[in-house]
Design a protein around this motif. Structure first.
Motif, mmCIF file in Angstrom:
data_model
loop_
_atom_site.group_PDB
_atom_site.id
_atom_site.type_symbol
_atom_site.label_atom_id
_atom_site.label_comp_id
_atom_site.label_asym_id
_atom_site.label_seq_id
_atom_site.Cartn_x
_atom_site.Cartn_y
_atom_site.Cartn_z
ATOM 1 N N ILE A 1 0.861 -1.195 0.000
ATOM 2 C CA ILE A 1 0.000 0.000 0.000
ATOM 3 C C ILE A 1 0.891 1.238 0.000
ATOM 4 O O ILE A 1 1.908 1.297 0.695
ATOM 5 C CB ILE A 1 -0.957 0.006 1.214
ATOM 6 C CG1 ILE A 1 -1.918 1.203 1.120
ATOM 7 C CG2 ILE A 1 -0.212 0.001 2.533
ATOM 8 C CD1 ILE A 1 -3.086 1.120 2.073
ATOM 9 N N THR A 2 0.529 2.203 -0.827
ATOM 10 C CA THR A 2 1.310 3.433 -0.954
ATOM 11 C C THR A 2 0.413 4.644 -0.749
ATOM 12 O O THR A 2 -0.677 4.724 -1.319
ATOM 13 C CB THR A 2 1.970 3.526 -2.340
ATOM 14 O OG1 THR A 2 2.872 2.434 -2.518
ATOM 15 C CG2 THR A 2 2.745 4.828 -2.498
ATOM 16 N N LEU A 3 0.876 5.547 0.077
ATOM 17 C CA LEU A 3 0.193 6.822 0.280
ATOM 18 C C LEU A 3 0.928 7.881 -0.525
ATOM 19 O O LEU A 3 2.141 8.063 -0.380
ATOM 20 C CB LEU A 3 0.193 7.206 1.756
ATOM 21 C CG LEU A 3 -0.438 8.564 2.101
ATOM 22 C CD1 LEU A 3 -1.941 8.539 1.840
ATOM 23 C CD2 LEU A 3 -0.147 8.950 3.550
ATOM 24 N N LYS A 4 0.218 8.557 -1.395
ATOM 25 C CA LYS A 4 0.792 9.610 -2.232
ATOM 26 C C LYS A 4 0.400 10.964 -1.659
ATOM 27 O O LYS A 4 -0.777 11.217 -1.400
ATOM 28 C CB LYS A 4 0.275 9.463 -3.662
ATOM 29 C CG LYS A 4 0.720 10.545 -4.632
ATOM 30 C CD LYS A 4 0.102 10.286 -6.010
ATOM 31 C CE LYS A 4 0.439 11.376 -7.011
ATOM 32 N NZ LYS A 4 -0.187 11.119 -8.342
ATOM 33 N N ILE A 5 1.379 11.823 -1.470
ATOM 34 C CA ILE A 5 1.139 13.158 -0.919
ATOM 35 C C ILE A 5 1.753 14.197 -1.848
ATOM 36 O O ILE A 5 2.958 14.171 -2.105
ATOM 37 C CB ILE A 5 1.755 13.307 0.485
ATOM 38 C CG1 ILE A 5 1.230 12.224 1.434
ATOM 39 C CG2 ILE A 5 1.476 14.706 1.038
ATOM 40 C CD1 ILE A 5 1.951 12.193 2.771
#
Length: 366
Positions: free
Chosen positions: A289-293
């Motif tokens: 899972i990747t959180l993009k900011i």
């Protein structure tokens, strides 16, 4: 390129300014005018631009504010993806009348392998002309095409005579074409890579070809081998009718910058809900899972975590996204958040049977 090499007849079809052209088709009042598909708000982004708008430097992914500054007469039109998909499906129906080997890249472009086609036509060039004519007659839209021995060259060639044109690179022309090609026109060489190549004295394919594999590997990592081979006309990737997704994601750009994690939790819940919907639709799950900011200064940060098991449930996705959000302090206020899942449960689908390559002489009817 060696005297004997696996040659295919590949067509890359690329619709001309697809989203904008559909809007002009459905609304004749927009024909001949500079239009942009996307939001006109202060935080809006251009999804596509008509050729009339491109003359003013308006491009996809450009902020709406800058686009309007470049072209004061620019008309913004809201995207209608259901309509674009409807027309895209009609175009693909045409493709399948010629070959079952169709690999869509997006709604507006696809590769076709017509080496052995349903029409029994030995000329990929004539097939491309016929397909483009069919698209025009049946949808009212124009398409451009590139034709050559592999996907890489066909993709590059499709940009040569846009809009509403096509370009064939015959087998005996491949090497000279690639040597003469400006390095920035090599598919996959972006602005940053091009600048790096310029500093290394690489301006054309011929310059690139003079560099050793070791040199390219040391300067461009895994891409070095790719550059080394494609400039020699070697690109063995097949047209794959069923492209296996590598990741699935959802993201949202906010009207106002968010300055605290507390304000982001509700946004993340909406994004997780959308991602959950997309995963269920395709029956997918993932381990990474990747959180993009994206911050207010447009710098981009990603935070990832790989689990020992597959997840697809929105509750778990949200919990993991929260953990990544609080993993470290924010660098600035935030304008966009996104969540994606990779390491998908598609490994078993990738074990596709591959036929042995057919080796033929360079004498090839295109």
């Amino acid at each position: 390129m060696s005297d004997e090499i696996a040659l295919r007849k590949i067509i890359h079809v690329d619709m001309d300014a697809f989203y904008a052209s559909v809007e002009q088709l459905d609304n004749p009042e927009l024909k001949g005018k500079p239009i942009a598909v996307g939001g006109s708000s202060r935080r809006g982004v251009v999804a596509a631009a008509s050729y009339e708008a491109r003359k003013f430097g308006v491009r996809s992914a450009m902020s709406s504010v800058l686009a309007k500054r470049n072209c004061p007469e620019l008309i913004f039109v809201k995207a209608r993806f259901d309509r674009y998909k409807e027309i895209s499906n009609s175009i693909r129906t045409i493709f399948f009348e010629y070959t079952d080997l169709v690999e869509p890249l997006s709604l507006d472009e696809a590769y076709l392998d017509v080496t052995h086609n349903k029409k029994g036509n030995p000329s990929a060039t004539l097939i491309a002309q016929e397909i483009r004519q069919r698209i025009l007659e049946e949808t009212g839209l124009t398409a451009s095409a590139g034709i050559s021995i592999n996907k890489f060259i066909a993709k590059v060639a499709s940009d040569m005579n846009k809009p509403n044109g096509q370009k064939t690179i015959n087998p005996e022309e491949v090497i000279q074409f690639l040597e003469d090609l400006e390095i920035r026109k090599f598919y996959g060489v972006g602005k940053v890579t091009a600048e790096k190549m310029y500093k290394l004295g690489i301006f054309t394919g011929k310059d690139l070809k003079q560099k050793t594999l070791e040199f390219l590997d040391s300067n461009f990592g895994k891409s070095g081998s790719h550059y080394y081979h494609v400039v020699r006309g070697i690109h063995t990737s097949e047209v794959k009718p069923h492209r296996i997704p590598k990741s699935v994601g959802a993201e949202r750009t906010f009207n106002e910058n968010l300055s605290s994690e507390i304000f982001m939790l509700e946004k993340l819940q909406h994004i997780a809900n959308e991602l959950d919907r997309r995963l269920k639709k395709s029956n997918l799950a993932g381990k990474t899972i990747t959180l993009k900011i994206k911050y207010s200064d447009f710098t981009l940060q990603t935070r990832s975590k790989t689990l020992p098991y597959f997840i697809a449930d929105k509750v778990l996705i949200l919990e993991m996204a929260k953990e990544l959000l609080y993993q470290e302090q924010l660098q600035n206020s935030v304008r966009l958040l996104g969540i994606s899942l990779a390491n998908l449960n598609t490994e078993n689908k990738e074990a596709e049977t591959k036929e042995d390559a057919v080796y033929v002489q360079l004498k090839f009817d295109f």
